[in-house]
Scaffold this motif. Structure first.
Motif, PDB file in Angstrom:
ATOM      1  N   TRP A 112     -21.076  10.373  12.440  1.00 33.75           N
ATOM      2  CA  TRP A 112     -20.794   9.935  13.814  1.00 33.75           C
ATOM      3  C   TRP A 112     -20.742   8.418  13.920  1.00 33.75           C
ATOM      4  O   TRP A 112     -19.969   7.876  14.707  1.00 33.75           O
ATOM      5  CB  TRP A 112     -21.817  10.520  14.785  1.00 33.75           C
ATOM      6  N   PHE A 113     -21.571   7.742  13.136  1.00 33.97           N
ATOM      7  CA  PHE A 113     -21.535   6.282  13.115  1.00 33.97           C
ATOM      8  C   PHE A 113     -20.180   5.790  12.613  1.00 33.97           C
ATOM      9  O   PHE A 113     -19.590   4.861  13.182  1.00 33.97           O
ATOM     10  CB  PHE A 113     -22.657   5.744  12.219  1.00 33.97           C
TER      11      PHE A 113
ATOM     12  N   ILE B 124     -13.297   4.231  16.098  1.00 34.24           N
ATOM     13  CA  ILE B 124     -12.774   4.233  17.467  1.00 34.24           C
ATOM     14  C   ILE B 124     -13.031   2.897  18.147  1.00 34.24           C
ATOM     15  O   ILE B 124     -12.153   2.343  18.822  1.00 34.24           O
ATOM     16  CB  ILE B 124     -13.385   5.408  18.265  1.00 34.24           C
ATOM     17  N   LEU B 125     -14.228   2.349  17.968  1.00 35.19           N
ATOM     18  CA  LEU B 125     -14.576   1.078  18.607  1.00 35.19           C
ATOM     19  C   LEU B 125     -13.707  -0.069  18.103  1.00 35.19           C
ATOM     20  O   LEU B 125     -13.220  -0.879  18.906  1.00 35.19           O
ATOM     21  CB  LEU B 125     -16.055   0.759  18.377  1.00 35.19           C
ATOM     22  N   THR B 126     -13.480  -0.138  16.804  1.00 34.47           N
ATOM     23  CA  THR B 126     -12.637  -1.225  16.286  1.00 34.47           C
ATOM     24  C   THR B 126     -11.190  -1.052  16.732  1.00 34.47           C
ATOM     25  O   THR B 126     -10.497  -2.047  16.976  1.00 34.47           O
ATOM     26  CB  THR B 126     -12.694  -1.308  14.748  1.00 34.47           C
TER      27      THR B 126
ATOM     28  N   LEU C 203     -17.263   7.454  12.624  1.00 31.94           N
ATOM     29  CA  LEU C 203     -16.232   7.781  13.612  1.00 31.94           C
ATOM     30  C   LEU C 203     -16.297   6.853  14.823  1.00 31.94           C
ATOM     31  O   LEU C 203     -15.260   6.390  15.317  1.00 31.94           O
ATOM     32  CB  LEU C 203     -16.371   9.237  14.062  1.00 31.94           C
ATOM     33  N   PHE C 204     -17.500   6.563  15.295  1.00 30.26           N
ATOM     34  CA  PHE C 204     -17.662   5.635  16.409  1.00 30.26           C
ATOM     35  C   PHE C 204     -17.157   4.245  16.032  1.00 30.26           C
ATOM     36  O   PHE C 204     -16.510   3.564  16.824  1.00 30.26           O
ATOM     37  CB  PHE C 204     -19.136   5.581  16.847  1.00 30.26           C
ATOM     38  N   GLY C 205     -17.445   3.813  14.813  1.00 24.82           N
ATOM     39  CA  GLY C 205     -16.963   2.505  14.345  1.00 24.82           C
ATOM     40  C   GLY C 205     -15.449   2.432  14.290  1.00 24.82           C
ATOM     41  O   GLY C 205     -14.848   1.424  14.679  1.00 24.82           O
TER      42      GLY C 205
END
Length: 131
Positions: A30-31, A37-39, A33-35
């Motif tokens: 999840w970290f 999407i955030l970038t 995937l979140f990274g």
């Protein structure tokens, strides 16, 4: 040139996959995937902001009768940076952010200018004028 580009695509893809797997093991999926999407979101905002600013500076230069050479190089760097940011991966995102930030874009602009000058010198690029 095609061989070098093909080789870079293969190597960068392999490095990105290895980095995804390593970060997924160190933190969690999840970290990662979140990274990603955030970038992507931050890159889209920064590319839009930098692109609009560059377009406005180019319009200003044109309205004063000057050629927007720096703005064209900025636009090329911003375009490449935005494409790299939309590509999933942390290595490509890092390169993309470096191309979108004006202070870190300067070395890329110098390199692009050197390549184009060399192409003019060799005759790879021809200029046709309409008179």
């Amino acid at each position: 040139m095609f061989r070098i580009l093909f080789f870079l695509i293969i190597v960068i893809s392999a490095v990105e996959i290895a980095l995804f797997v390593w970060l997924g093991n160190v933190f969690n999926v999840w970290f990662v995937l979140f990274g990603i999407i955030l970038t992507g979101l931050a890159g889209a905002y920064l590319a839009k902001y930098q692109g609009t600013d560059t377009l406005n500076r180019a319009r200003f230069e044109l309205s004063h009768g000057r050629a927007p050479t720096d703005e064209i190089l900025d636009g090329i760097a911003i375009l490449v940076g935005a494409v790299l940011l939309f590509t999933p991966g942390f290595v490509t995102d890092t390169i993309g952010f470096l191309l979108l930030i004006p202070q870190t874009r300067k070395p890329a602009k110098i390199y692009i200018r050197k390549i184009v000058s060399e192409m003019f010198r060799k005759g790879s690029i021809k200029v046709f004028r309409n008179y």
